[in-house]
Design a protein around this motif. Structure first.
Motif, PDB file in Angstrom:
ATOM      1  N   SER A   1     -14.537 -21.532  -7.498  1.00 22.43           N
ATOM      2  CA  SER A   1     -15.490 -22.643  -7.410  1.00 22.43           C
ATOM      3  C   SER A   1     -15.706 -23.344  -8.748  1.00 22.43           C
ATOM      4  O   SER A   1     -16.189 -24.474  -8.779  1.00 22.43           O
ATOM      5  N   ASN A   2     -15.335 -22.707  -9.870  1.00 23.08           N
ATOM      6  CA  ASN A   2     -15.467 -23.398 -11.152  1.00 23.08           C
ATOM      7  C   ASN A   2     -14.145 -23.972 -11.650  1.00 23.08           C
ATOM      8  O   ASN A   2     -14.067 -24.549 -12.739  1.00 23.08           O
ATOM      9  N   GLY A   3     -13.075 -23.823 -10.868  1.00 20.07           N
ATOM     10  CA  GLY A   3     -11.802 -24.427 -11.199  1.00 20.07           C
ATOM     11  C   GLY A   3     -11.012 -23.715 -12.281  1.00 20.07           C
ATOM     12  O   GLY A   3      -9.986 -24.234 -12.732  1.00 20.07           O
ATOM     13  N   SER A   4     -11.452 -22.542 -12.702  1.00 17.02           N
ATOM     14  CA  SER A   4     -10.744 -21.855 -13.788  1.00 17.02           C
ATOM     15  C   SER A   4      -9.665 -20.905 -13.288  1.00 17.02           C
ATOM     16  O   SER A   4      -8.794 -20.508 -14.054  1.00 17.02           O
TER      17      SER A   4
ATOM     18  N   PRO B   1      -6.479 -15.099   0.745  1.00 17.15           N
ATOM     19  CA  PRO B   1      -7.672 -14.968  -0.099  1.00 17.15           C
ATOM     20  C   PRO B   1      -8.567 -16.198  -0.001  1.00 17.15           C
ATOM     21  O   PRO B   1      -8.096 -17.316   0.182  1.00 17.15           O
ATOM     22  N   ALA B   2      -9.870 -15.979  -0.131  1.00 17.93           N
ATOM     23  CA  ALA B   2     -10.851 -17.075  -0.134  1.00 17.93           C
ATOM     24  C   ALA B   2     -11.971 -16.703  -1.095  1.00 17.93           C
ATOM     25  O   ALA B   2     -12.601 -15.649  -0.943  1.00 17.93           O
ATOM     26  N   TRP B   3     -12.219 -17.546  -2.076  1.00 14.11           N
ATOM     27  CA  TRP B   3     -13.271 -17.272  -3.062  1.00 14.11           C
ATOM     28  C   TRP B   3     -14.648 -17.459  -2.457  1.00 14.11           C
ATOM     29  O   TRP B   3     -14.914 -18.457  -1.781  1.00 14.11           O
ATOM     30  N   ALA B   4     -15.553 -16.527  -2.736  1.00 16.26           N
ATOM     31  CA  ALA B   4     -16.975 -16.785  -2.498  1.00 16.26           C
ATOM     32  C   ALA B   4     -17.429 -17.828  -3.508  1.00 16.26           C
ATOM     33  O   ALA B   4     -16.924 -17.873  -4.637  1.00 16.26           O
ATOM     34  N   PRO B   5     -18.387 -18.692  -3.133  1.00 14.84           N
ATOM     35  CA  PRO B   5     -18.787 -19.769  -4.046  1.00 14.84           C
ATOM     36  C   PRO B   5     -19.309 -19.282  -5.398  1.00 14.84           C
ATOM     37  O   PRO B   5     -19.194 -19.997  -6.388  1.00 14.84           O
ATOM     38  N   ASP B   6     -19.877 -18.069  -5.471  1.00 17.27           N
ATOM     39  CA  ASP B   6     -20.382 -17.585  -6.759  1.00 17.27           C
ATOM     40  C   ASP B   6     -19.272 -17.067  -7.669  1.00 17.27           C
ATOM     41  O   ASP B   6     -19.510 -16.730  -8.835  1.00 17.27           O
ATOM     42  N   GLY B   7     -18.028 -16.980  -7.154  1.00 21.40           N
ATOM     43  CA  GLY B   7     -16.896 -16.556  -7.964  1.00 21.40           C
ATOM     44  C   GLY B   7     -16.818 -15.061  -8.232  1.00 21.40           C
ATOM     45  O   GLY B   7     -15.898 -14.601  -8.910  1.00 21.40           O
TER      46      GLY B   7
ATOM     47  N   TYR C   1     -15.285 -19.701   3.122  1.00 22.73           N
ATOM     48  CA  TYR C   1     -16.740 -19.682   2.990  1.00 22.73           C
ATOM     49  C   TYR C   1     -17.338 -21.064   3.172  1.00 22.73           C
ATOM     50  O   TYR C   1     -16.743 -22.073   2.772  1.00 22.73           O
ATOM     51  N   SER C   2     -18.553 -21.102   3.719  1.00 23.48           N
ATOM     52  CA  SER C   2     -19.353 -22.320   3.628  1.00 23.48           C
ATOM     53  C   SER C   2     -19.763 -22.507   2.172  1.00 23.48           C
ATOM     54  O   SER C   2     -19.773 -21.557   1.382  1.00 23.48           O
ATOM     55  N   ALA C   3     -20.106 -23.739   1.806  1.00 18.25           N
ATOM     56  CA  ALA C   3     -20.381 -24.046   0.397  1.00 18.25           C
ATOM     57  C   ALA C   3     -21.565 -23.259  -0.146  1.00 18.25           C
ATOM     58  O   ALA C   3     -21.615 -22.943  -1.336  1.00 18.25           O
ATOM     59  N   ASP C   4     -22.519 -22.909   0.717  1.00 15.72           N
ATOM     60  CA  ASP C   4     -23.678 -22.151   0.231  1.00 15.72           C
ATOM     61  C   ASP C   4     -23.422 -20.642   0.212  1.00 15.72           C
ATOM     62  O   ASP C   4     -24.288 -19.860  -0.204  1.00 15.72           O
ATOM     63  N   GLY C   5     -22.238 -20.234   0.642  1.00 16.01           N
ATOM     64  CA  GLY C   5     -21.871 -18.828   0.579  1.00 16.01           C
ATOM     65  C   GLY C   5     -22.463 -17.954   1.666  1.00 16.01           C
ATOM     66  O   GLY C   5     -22.235 -16.743   1.685  1.00 16.01           O
ATOM     67  N   SER C   6     -23.198 -18.542   2.602  1.00 17.36           N
ATOM     68  CA  SER C   6     -23.898 -17.723   3.603  1.00 17.36           C
ATOM     69  C   SER C   6     -23.031 -17.365   4.806  1.00 17.36           C
ATOM     70  O   SER C   6     -23.329 -16.403   5.522  1.00 17.36           O
ATOM     71  N   THR C   7     -21.967 -18.154   5.033  1.00 18.38           N
ATOM     72  CA  THR C   7     -21.193 -18.041   6.267  1.00 18.38           C
ATOM     73  C   THR C   7     -19.704 -17.973   5.953  1.00 18.38           C
ATOM     74  O   THR C   7     -19.233 -18.642   5.023  1.00 18.38           O
ATOM     75  N   ILE C   8     -18.975 -17.166   6.727  1.00 22.15           N
ATOM     76  CA  ILE C   8     -17.522 -17.155   6.662  1.00 22.15           C
ATOM     77  C   ILE C   8     -16.978 -17.680   7.989  1.00 22.15           C
ATOM     78  O   ILE C   8     -17.361 -17.182   9.061  1.00 22.15           O
ATOM     79  N   TYR C   9     -16.137 -18.691   7.914  1.00 24.91           N
ATOM     80  CA  TYR C   9     -15.372 -19.161   9.072  1.00 24.91           C
ATOM     81  C   TYR C   9     -14.016 -18.472   9.026  1.00 24.91           C
ATOM     82  O   TYR C   9     -13.454 -18.262   7.943  1.00 24.91           O
TER      83      TYR C   9
END
Length: 413
Positions: A190-193, A230-236, A276-284
């Motif tokens: 989520s931070n692009g690094s 793989p899928a990043w959680a928004p908090d990284g 993940y949803s952008a708020d990190g609460s949900t996984i599709y």
């Protein structure tokens, strides 16, 4: 196998915009003073960015010589039907850097909407152009521009696979990884690094995490069986992954530092492609628990899934917009694979392509565009589209078959 710091690609991309939107803003971009002596044509890059967004339509600006210090005759530009005007200059400095300046005018109201200047090395002239487009887009639409963001994608040329990082218009591609074995599912943190991706270099799917600036990578998941998606959680701090270590493919979460994964789904079906949803609460995610692949959602810590897609018998590759309003996915329709967009609040679904081999949609960070891969004329290509499908742009490269795009986050200025 080479994991290297980014090196420039030779392939140049050409942007072709097709389609007409209903409410495009007419904008004139006068060729920047001095840009004939510049290796990059600043005004043309800005115009291509704005047109690709679907929100703007270029107006003829020929025969005019203006720069950011000029006081333009706005009556002339009103006669040319422009609502806004961009003027500027590019000057090479004694230290070989370039001074890029611009100003934006509201032609209708006769207002100076401000401008900026950038002093950049030659290699950042495109980035400066994208930042000008971001400024113009935000001033005129009230929303953040995405032109200075980056995308990642994979190419296959002969028996070589390459993982690329490029500007959002596909230009300035730099190789992050080369391999004789497949590379799939690259995804931005989520931070692009960092990028996570799946490599088959050990003859089975294994998940790595790659530092974009240093080129260094680390092994994240190499458990018995398959390690994928793989899928990043928004908090990284963690990633969702698909593992078959305990039998069938199931969803797990794993710390970004590695370690023991924690299982999220408990089914006898195939559960895969988490996002993940952008708020990190949900996984599709995608599951065939109903007999055929459909998209489901659940809490980020697991729990009882809810089915999301009901139209069509085969729906895969979910991507959720950052504003939480939209779900993009691929639906098989009569043997063709087509990009669809669902409005999550209503469940309304729109098919937005007429191609037949679409794959891997990913939203721009402002939720206004989608990048996806498809086949055009027998070759794989990257496309962007507006959410209504009306404006599409091809990012046409020369580096083999292009697939698996993912759109990175907003860049820190």
């Amino acid at each position: 196998m080479a994991a290297s710091p980014l090196v420039p690609a030779l392939a140049q991309f050409r942007v072709e915009v097709s389609g007409v939107g209903l409410t495009q803003l007419p904008i004139a971009l006068v060729p920047f003073k001095g840009q004939d002596a510049s290796p990059q044509k600043i005004s043309a890059i800005v115009q291509a960015d704005l047109e690709r967004s679907g929100q703007f339509r270029g107006v003829d600006a020929s025969g005019q010589a203006l720069d950011e210090a000029s006081r333009p005759d706005l009556t002339l530009w009103r006669q040319r039907t422009a609502d806004s005007l961009v003027v500027g200059s590019v000057t090479k400095l004694a230290d070989s850097r370039f001074d890029v300046r611009f100003r934006l005018w509201d032609v209708v109201r006769g207002q100076d909407l401000g401008g900026q200047s950038y002093t950049v090395p030659q290699g950042d002239l495109r980035l400066a152009s994208h930042r000008i487009a971001d400024y113009v887009y935000e001033k005129l639409t009230g929303e953040k521009g995405i032109f200075s963001t980056r995308i990642t994608y994979v190419t296959k040329a002969g028996s070589r696979y390459n993982l690329w990082v490029a500007d959002a218009d596909g230009e300035n591609a730099q190789a992050a990884l080369a391999s004789p074995e497949p590379i799939i599912s690259p995804t931005w943190s989520s931070n692009g690094s960092q990028l996570a991706y799946v490599s088959f270099e050990s003859r089975k799917p294994v998940v790595y995490v790659h530092n974009v600036s240093s080129g260094q990578r680390r092994l994240l998941a190499n458990f018995r069986g398959s390690n994928s998606a793989p899928a990043w959680a928004p908090d990284g701090n963690s990633l969702a992954v698909t593992l078959s270590r305990d039998g069938g493919s199931q969803l797990y979460t794993i710390s970004a530092a590695g370690g023991e994964p924690r299982r999220l789904t408990q089914s006898s079906s195939i559960d895969t492609e988490p996002t993940y949803s952008a708020d990190g609460s949900t996984i599709y995610f995608v599951s065939d628990r109903g007999g055929a692949p459909q998209i489901y959602k659940m809490g980020a810590n697991g729990g009882s899934p809810t089915r999301v897609t009901f139209s069509g018998s085969y729906n895969i590759s979910p991507s959720v917009s950052g504003d939480g309003r939209w779900l993009a996915y691929i639906s098989r329709v009569g043997g063709a694979f087509k990009l669809h967009v669902m409005e999550l609040a209503t469940g309304n679904v729109t098919a937005i392509t007429d191609t037949t081999a679409d794959e891997n949609p990913s939203f721009a960070p402002n939720s206004k565009l989608i990048v996806y891969a498809t086949q055009l004329g027998g070759r794989e290509a990257l496309m962007t589209t507006t959410l209504d499908g009306k404006i599409k742009a091809r990012l046409a490269g020369q580096a083999g078959d292009i697939r698996e795009p993912d759109w990175g986050p907003f860049q820190k200025q």
